[in-house]
Design a protein around this motif. Sequence first.
Motif, mmCIF file in Angstrom:
data_model
loop_
_atom_site.group_PDB
_atom_site.id
_atom_site.type_symbol
_atom_site.label_atom_id
_atom_site.label_comp_id
_atom_site.label_asym_id
_atom_site.label_seq_id
_atom_site.Cartn_x
_atom_site.Cartn_y
_atom_site.Cartn_z
ATOM 1 N N PRO A 157 0.815 -1.223 0.000
ATOM 2 C CA PRO A 157 0.000 0.000 0.000
ATOM 3 C C PRO A 157 0.843 1.265 0.000
ATOM 4 C CG PRO A 157 0.066 -0.943 2.189
ATOM 5 C CD PRO A 157 0.770 -1.910 1.285
ATOM 6 N N GLN A 158 0.202 2.361 -0.328
ATOM 7 C CA GLN A 158 0.847 3.665 -0.256
ATOM 8 C C GLN A 158 1.235 3.946 1.193
ATOM 9 O OE1 GLN A 158 -1.679 7.024 -1.232
ATOM 10 N NE2 GLN A 158 0.011 8.120 -2.173
ATOM 11 N N GLY A 159 2.449 4.461 1.377
ATOM 12 C CA GLY A 159 2.897 4.729 2.729
ATOM 13 C C GLY A 159 3.474 3.520 3.432
ATOM 14 N N ARG A 160 3.559 2.395 2.728
ATOM 15 C CA ARG A 160 4.242 1.183 3.163
ATOM 16 C C ARG A 160 3.483 0.400 4.229
ATOM 17 N NH1 ARG A 160 8.016 5.109 1.857
ATOM 18 N NH2 ARG A 160 8.069 6.088 3.898
ATOM 19 N N GLU A 161 3.035 1.072 5.292
ATOM 20 C CA GLU A 161 2.229 0.441 6.338
ATOM 21 C C GLU A 161 2.881 -0.819 6.918
ATOM 22 O OE1 GLU A 161 -1.924 -0.003 5.430
ATOM 23 O OE2 GLU A 161 -2.087 2.031 4.614
ATOM 24 N N ILE A 162 4.168 -0.714 7.175
ATOM 25 C CA ILE A 162 4.821 -1.792 7.906
ATOM 26 C C ILE A 162 4.432 -1.688 9.380
ATOM 27 C CG2 ILE A 162 6.766 -1.873 6.305
ATOM 28 C CD1 ILE A 162 8.363 -0.435 8.632
ATOM 29 N N PHE A 163 4.741 -2.733 10.140
ATOM 30 C CA PHE A 163 4.475 -2.715 11.584
ATOM 31 C C PHE A 163 5.720 -2.166 12.274
ATOM 32 C CE2 PHE A 163 1.792 -6.074 9.821
ATOM 33 C CZ PHE A 163 0.553 -5.682 10.315
ATOM 34 N N SER A 164 5.627 -0.909 12.716
ATOM 35 C CA SER A 164 6.817 -0.203 13.197
ATOM 36 C C SER A 164 7.407 -0.806 14.462
ATOM 37 C CB SER A 164 6.493 1.278 13.435
ATOM 38 O OG SER A 164 5.477 1.416 14.416
ATOM 39 N N GLN A 165 6.570 -1.443 15.301
ATOM 40 C CA GLN A 165 7.066 -1.997 16.551
ATOM 41 C C GLN A 165 7.573 -3.431 16.403
ATOM 42 O OE1 GLN A 165 7.404 -0.066 19.334
ATOM 43 N NE2 GLN A 165 6.754 1.538 17.914
ATOM 44 N N LEU A 166 7.309 -4.061 15.268
ATOM 45 C CA LEU A 166 7.799 -5.407 15.014
ATOM 46 C C LEU A 166 9.174 -5.346 14.351
ATOM 47 C CD1 LEU A 166 4.653 -7.312 13.663
ATOM 48 C CD2 LEU A 166 5.450 -7.083 16.029
ATOM 49 N N SER A 167 9.954 -6.387 14.537
ATOM 50 C CA SER A 167 11.262 -6.450 13.892
ATOM 51 C C SER A 167 11.092 -6.678 12.389
ATOM 52 C CB SER A 167 12.095 -7.583 14.493
ATOM 53 O OG SER A 167 11.542 -8.845 14.134
ATOM 54 N N VAL A 168 12.186 -6.491 11.676
ATOM 55 C CA VAL A 168 12.176 -6.765 10.248
ATOM 56 C C VAL A 168 11.770 -8.213 9.989
ATOM 57 C CG1 VAL A 168 13.680 -7.041 8.223
ATOM 58 C CG2 VAL A 168 13.831 -4.970 9.631
ATOM 59 N N GLU A 169 12.338 -9.135 10.740
ATOM 60 C CA GLU A 169 11.991 -10.547 10.558
ATOM 61 C C GLU A 169 10.514 -10.794 10.827
ATOM 62 O OE1 GLU A 169 13.237 -15.048 12.027
ATOM 63 O OE2 GLU A 169 14.253 -13.300 12.895
ATOM 64 N N GLU A 170 9.977 -10.187 11.882
ATOM 65 C CA GLU A 170 8.554 -10.381 12.204
ATOM 66 C C GLU A 170 7.667 -9.804 11.120
ATOM 67 O OE1 GLU A 170 8.828 -10.395 17.105
ATOM 68 O OE2 GLU A 170 8.803 -8.494 16.004
ATOM 69 N N ASN A 171 8.047 -8.655 10.569
ATOM 70 C CA ASN A 171 7.286 -8.078 9.460
ATOM 71 C C ASN A 171 7.274 -9.029 8.269
ATOM 72 O OD1 ASN A 171 6.220 -5.056 9.379
ATOM 73 N ND2 ASN A 171 7.951 -5.092 10.812
ATOM 74 N N LEU A 172 8.420 -9.592 7.953
ATOM 75 C CA LEU A 172 8.497 -10.512 6.816
ATOM 76 C C LEU A 172 7.650 -11.758 7.060
ATOM 77 C CD1 LEU A 172 12.308 -10.253 5.975
ATOM 78 C CD2 LEU A 172 10.416 -9.301 4.654
ATOM 79 N N ARG A 173 7.660 -12.238 8.288
ATOM 80 C CA ARG A 173 6.892 -13.448 8.596
ATOM 81 C C ARG A 173 5.384 -13.201 8.506
ATOM 82 N NH1 ARG A 173 9.606 -17.720 9.616
ATOM 83 N NH2 ARG A 173 11.800 -17.606 10.233
ATOM 84 N N VAL A 174 4.964 -11.970 8.699
ATOM 85 C CA VAL A 174 3.544 -11.646 8.499
ATOM 86 C C VAL A 174 3.139 -11.977 7.067
ATOM 87 C CG1 VAL A 174 1.895 -9.731 8.324
ATOM 88 C CG2 VAL A 174 3.395 -9.898 10.314
#
Length: 231
Positions: free
Chosen positions: A82-99
Motif C-alpha cells: 500500500p501507499q505509505g508502506r504500512e509496515i508494523f513499526s514496533q515489530l522487527s524486520v523478521e517479524e514483518n516478513l513473517r507476516v
Amino acid sequence: MLSVNGINQFYGGSHTLRDVTFEVPMGSCTVVLGRNGVGKTTLLKCLMGVLPVTSGTITFAEKNITGAPPHQRAWSGIAYVPQGREIFSQLSVEENLRVGLAGRQDGGRDIPGSVFEMFPVLKKMLGRRGGDLSGGQQQQLAIGRALCAAPRLLILDEPTEGIQPNIVHDIGDAIIRLNREQNVTVLLIEQKLAFAQRAGDYFRIMEKGRIVASGAMTGLDEKIINQHLAV
C-alpha cells in the motif's frame, strides 16, 4: 491475468470510480498514471477488496473475485504494497516478513532466500524494529513482506514516494527483475514518469475516476503526457 470490467465505486456522495475497465496481461508490468486525486489508490483498494465496488466485475486468473474478502485474494496469489508502506513499526524486520508468509498457498513458513537476494539490507537488519529503518529501507521491507506470499500478481501503490534517489533506482531494478526474471505480473501506481517508462510495459491513465488513455508504454508520447499528466 487481471481483468477489470466496468467497476464503479462511491465514497459518501462522491462517485470515485466510473465504469473502470482495463486488463493487466500475464507477465506484464502495467503502470497506472494520473494526477493526484483521480482515484488511483481507490482503484487498488477495490482490487484488493479493502473497498467494495458498487457494480462491475474483477476477474483474476479466470476467477471472479469481485465479492471476495482481502485474505482470499491474497491466498489466490495477489500481494499488495500500500501507499505509505504500512509496515508494523514496533515489530522487527523478521517479524514483518513473517507476516507476509500468512498469504502463502503452500503453507510455507520460511522466509524465501530470494527476498534477501533482492534486498540484502533486510538480512543485515532482521532484528531491528521496522520503525527504525529509513524510508527507503521500509519500502524494501514492505515489498519483501509482499514477496513472502509468493504472489503471481504484485500490486504496488507509489513505491517510490518519499524515497531517496539511489533507493528509487534499486527498487526499480527489483521490480524489473521480479517481472522479467521471475515472471511476477506487476501492477503499480507511479508518479515519476521516468520510473514508469523504465519499468512498465503498458500504461493506463486515469482522470476523474475513469481510464482515459491506455496502450503500450512505447506509445506514451508527449501529446498524451501533456494532455493527461502535465500539471
